[in-house]
Motif scaffolding. Structure first.
Motif, PDB file in Angstrom:
ATOM      1  N   ASP A 164       0.733  -1.087  -0.049  1.00 32.88           N
ATOM      2  CA  ASP A 164      -0.114   0.077   0.047  1.00 32.88           C
ATOM      3  C   ASP A 164       0.818   1.325  -0.005  1.00 32.88           C
ATOM      4  O   ASP A 164       0.568   2.034  -0.629  1.00 32.88           O
ATOM      5  N   GLY A 185      -2.259   7.296  -6.808  1.00 31.32           N
ATOM      6  CA  GLY A 185      -3.214   8.047  -6.420  1.00 31.32           C
ATOM      7  C   GLY A 185      -3.602   9.270  -7.307  1.00 31.32           C
ATOM      8  O   GLY A 185      -4.627   9.920  -7.745  1.00 31.32           O
ATOM      9  N   SER A 193      -4.912   8.154 -10.725  1.00 28.30           N
ATOM     10  CA  SER A 193      -6.022   7.201 -10.977  1.00 28.30           C
ATOM     11  C   SER A 193      -7.293   7.957 -11.240  1.00 28.30           C
ATOM     12  O   SER A 193      -8.040   7.231 -12.123  1.00 28.30           O
ATOM     13  N   LYS A 198      -9.210   6.279 -14.577  1.00 26.39           N
ATOM     14  CA  LYS A 198     -10.640   5.854 -14.644  1.00 26.39           C
ATOM     15  C   LYS A 198     -11.742   6.484 -15.546  1.00 26.39           C
ATOM     16  O   LYS A 198     -12.172   6.011 -16.180  1.00 26.39           O
ATOM     17  N   GLU A 203      -5.738  -1.199  -3.089  1.00 24.80           N
ATOM     18  CA  GLU A 203      -6.744  -0.310  -3.713  1.00 24.80           C
ATOM     19  C   GLU A 203      -7.319   0.866  -2.962  1.00 24.80           C
ATOM     20  O   GLU A 203      -7.373   1.929  -3.395  1.00 24.80           O
ATOM     21  N   GLN A 204      -7.126   0.821  -1.534  1.00 25.18           N
ATOM     22  CA  GLN A 204      -7.330   1.846  -0.857  1.00 25.18           C
ATOM     23  C   GLN A 204      -6.157   2.898  -0.992  1.00 25.18           C
ATOM     24  O   GLN A 204      -6.582   4.076  -1.122  1.00 25.18           O
ATOM     25  N   SER A 234      -6.195   4.221  -4.827  1.00 28.97           N
ATOM     26  CA  SER A 234      -7.451   4.700  -5.416  1.00 28.97           C
ATOM     27  C   SER A 234      -7.966   4.292  -6.570  1.00 28.97           C
ATOM     28  O   SER A 234      -8.421   4.596  -7.570  1.00 28.97           O
TER      29      SER A 234
END
Lengths: 355, 221
Positions: free
Chosen positions: B99, B106, B109, B113, B145-146, B149
């Motif tokens: 992580d 981030g 991301s 997306k 994922e956290q 993001s």
């Protein structure tokens, strides 16, 4: 766990500490040993242990003194500049006769230096880890497997002799990945009647202390400590011999340098040069007798180091300068190549002769 | 095939090796390719180590200007925006480990997306000590994922023990990868295997031979 897993050296040493019963780790991140802390931050809570990122290296080593005083197995780790910061604490650990395990995954120096591998803290580890007369047991792993096995053994030696064991690794061994078996065997439990654990009102209280203002008493403490050191020099020397029986040229190297040297020795043998390797596993106590014996037949020695030439002094002392000792070294984060070591072996073959 | 392929996972899972192999494959097939090394945590053994090989194959390499230098600064170059801006190129992204390593993702991301033309691959080696079970690997998925993001879209099983890898290791890894796939709902995109073992493995899912990149200087021990 599976029979074997694929681990980084830093992870293997961290897991071995848990297997050795260490439940207290205090550290501060620094490349190239940060995975030790990262791994233990994840693992310690799962085994009921304490992981604590201290506010500094100095704080961490003093927390080590506290846990060691209470008789529990404890570890801290850092890399070269961080180990300098811990030096005061290393002296206090010795003065208090406390067992602890301290890991140095070395990087290039002096000062902030670099972040690539080095062996230039050899002097610090074997001679000058802090003020006063003292030694640490110094173990030098050369593989991920040894990162694990020497940490396990290091905790045992520390308890047995009430001393600090230092694991003197380098950035390469810390970072590289190899298959490792974590079958470490049984942990031997040592009585620690000196530990500060509370008297329960049933005994005289213990004091862990390095201060004595009576010179006669302080002298006796030092002499007793050195009697223990003499015993260790007799009983605990560990080294590996590789093709030394008939060797004309004996390389001496530890850690990643020993791995490079082995590859060079195989190449030298293919060229008809009788080369061999003595790989000290304990840097203190240094394998003096093994070197002295090898010097009876050898023409010359080659000290292979990632420093400007530190261990070479112990090599020369051990063989009583009976034959030439050449230095093959790279520094600043560089690692000698097998070709460079081979060239030095060939130079030694031409230069060397015993009187 | 998606325009952007990201390799993420537990550190030491083989992300960098696979990212390098994949970038070389794209380039060999004639794709204009960039590879970005987003690892701001660990300066050792990273995809940048293969820079010369990548560049001679025509791959553009994006990496922190401080990586591998003596400056221990966790910084990324502005050039990394080429991953999302330069749509003429196929992009391969080597995300940092765990992580912590994925945190830098981030920054990209949102754009990834929006374009919605990416594959985010979890690389997993079930012979690594902290990802020995599908449950442990699922935990890594959640953490990455956290931090990054960006949701994963697939799994690549990279279970190996280096030179000592056997057929049994590969098959046990495959079984765990299939379980992880059904637990997480992520498609198992395939498994890797060292080339010598390829004839011995029979499986319904895809399998890719990947050679081990040696450090020959200290091979003998």
């Amino acid at each position: 766990m599976a029979d074997k897993v694929l681990m980084k050296g830093n992870e293997a040493l961290a897991e071995a500490a848990i297997m050795a019963g260490c439940r207290h780790y205090f550290g501060y991140p620094i490349t190239p040993q940060t995975e030790v802390a990262a791994y233990l931050a994840k693992r310690m809570p799962k085994v009921g242990g304490t992981f604590l990122q201290a506010e500094s290296e100095i704080a961490a080593i003093n927390m080590v003194i506290g846990v060691a005083s209470a008789g529990k197995r404890v570890m801290t780790s850092s890399s070269s500049p961080g180990i300098s910061l811990k030096s005061e604490g290393l002296s206090y650990l010795a003065g208090c006769d406390l067992p602890a395990l301290v890991v140095n995954v070395q990087r290039g120096g002096p000062g902030l230096g670099g972040i690539q591998p080095s062996q230039s803290d050899y002097f610090h580890a074997t001679r000058g880890a802090g003020h006063g007369d003292f030694h640490m047991l110094v173990l030098a792993p050369a593989s991920v497997q040894e990162m694990a096995s020497l940490v396990f053994k290091g905790f045992d030696l520390a308890d047995k002799y009430r001393m600090t064991t230092m694991i003197l690794a380098d950035g390469t061994i810390g970072q590289m990945m190899e298959p490792v078996s974590l079958d470490m065997g049984e942990v031997i439990a040592y009585d620690k009647p000196w530990a500060v654990t509370g008297t329960g009102g049933s005994r005289k209280h213990n004091i862990v202390n390095s201060l004595s203002l009576l010179p006669e008493e302080l002298e006796q403490w030092n002499i007793a400590r050195y009697q223990r050191y003499a015993q260790i020099e007799k009983d605990e020397v560990q080294y590996e011999s590789f093709l030394t029986e008939d060797a004309d040229i004996v390389c001496v190297a530890f850690g990643v340098a020993a791995r490079v040297a082995k590859n060079a020795i195989v190449a030298a043998r293919a060229k008809g040069i009788k080369a061999g390797l003595i790989r000290p596993i304990t840097l203190w106590p240094f394998p003096k007798e093994a070197l002295k014996k090898a010097a009876e037949k050898a023409k010359a020695f080659v000290s292979v180091e990632l420093s400007m030439g530190q261990m070479i002094e112990d090599v020369e002392l051990a063989i009583r300068c009976r034959c030439p000792v050449l230095l093959c070294s790279r520094v600043g984060g560089m690692i000698p190549t097998p070709e460079e070591v081979l060239a030095k072996i060939e130079e030694a073959q031409n230069a060397g002769r015993c009187e | 095939m998606k325009r952007v392929t990201l390799f993420a996972g537990h550190y030491g899972s083989g992300k960098s090796s696979l990212a390098v192999e994949y970038a070389l494959k794209l380039a060999s097939e004639g794709d204009r390719t960039i590879i970005a090394d987003l690892d701001i945590v660990n300066p050792y053994f990273r995809s940048m180590d293969s820079r010369a090989e990548l560049e001679s194959a025509g791959v553009d390499v994006i990496v922190s200007p401080y990586a591998g230098s003596n400056v221990d600064v966790p910084a990324l170059p502005g050039e990394m925006y080429r991953i999302v801006d330069d749509r003429e190129f196929k992009a391969v992204v080597d995300v940092g480990g765990d992580d912590r390593g994925a945190l830098a993702l981030g920054r990209l991301s949102g754009a990834l997306k929006q374009e919605n033309d990416y594959e985010m691959i979890l690389v997993v080696n079930f012979l690594r000590p902290l990802t020995q079970t599908p449950e442990e690997a699922a935990q890594v998925i959640r953490e990455i994922e956290q931090a990054g993001s960006l949701p994963f879209t697939g799994i690549v099983n990279n279970t190996n023990l280096g030179e000592l890898t056997t057929r049994e290791h590969v098959l046990e890894g495959l079984e765990k990868a299939e379980k992880l796939s059904s637990m997480s709902g992520l498609k198992l995109l395939g498994s890797t295997v060292k080339p010598e073992l390829l004839p011995e493995i029979k499986t319904a899912s895809a399998i890719y031979p990947v050679r081990i990149r040696h450090r020959a200087d200290w091979a003998i021990f």
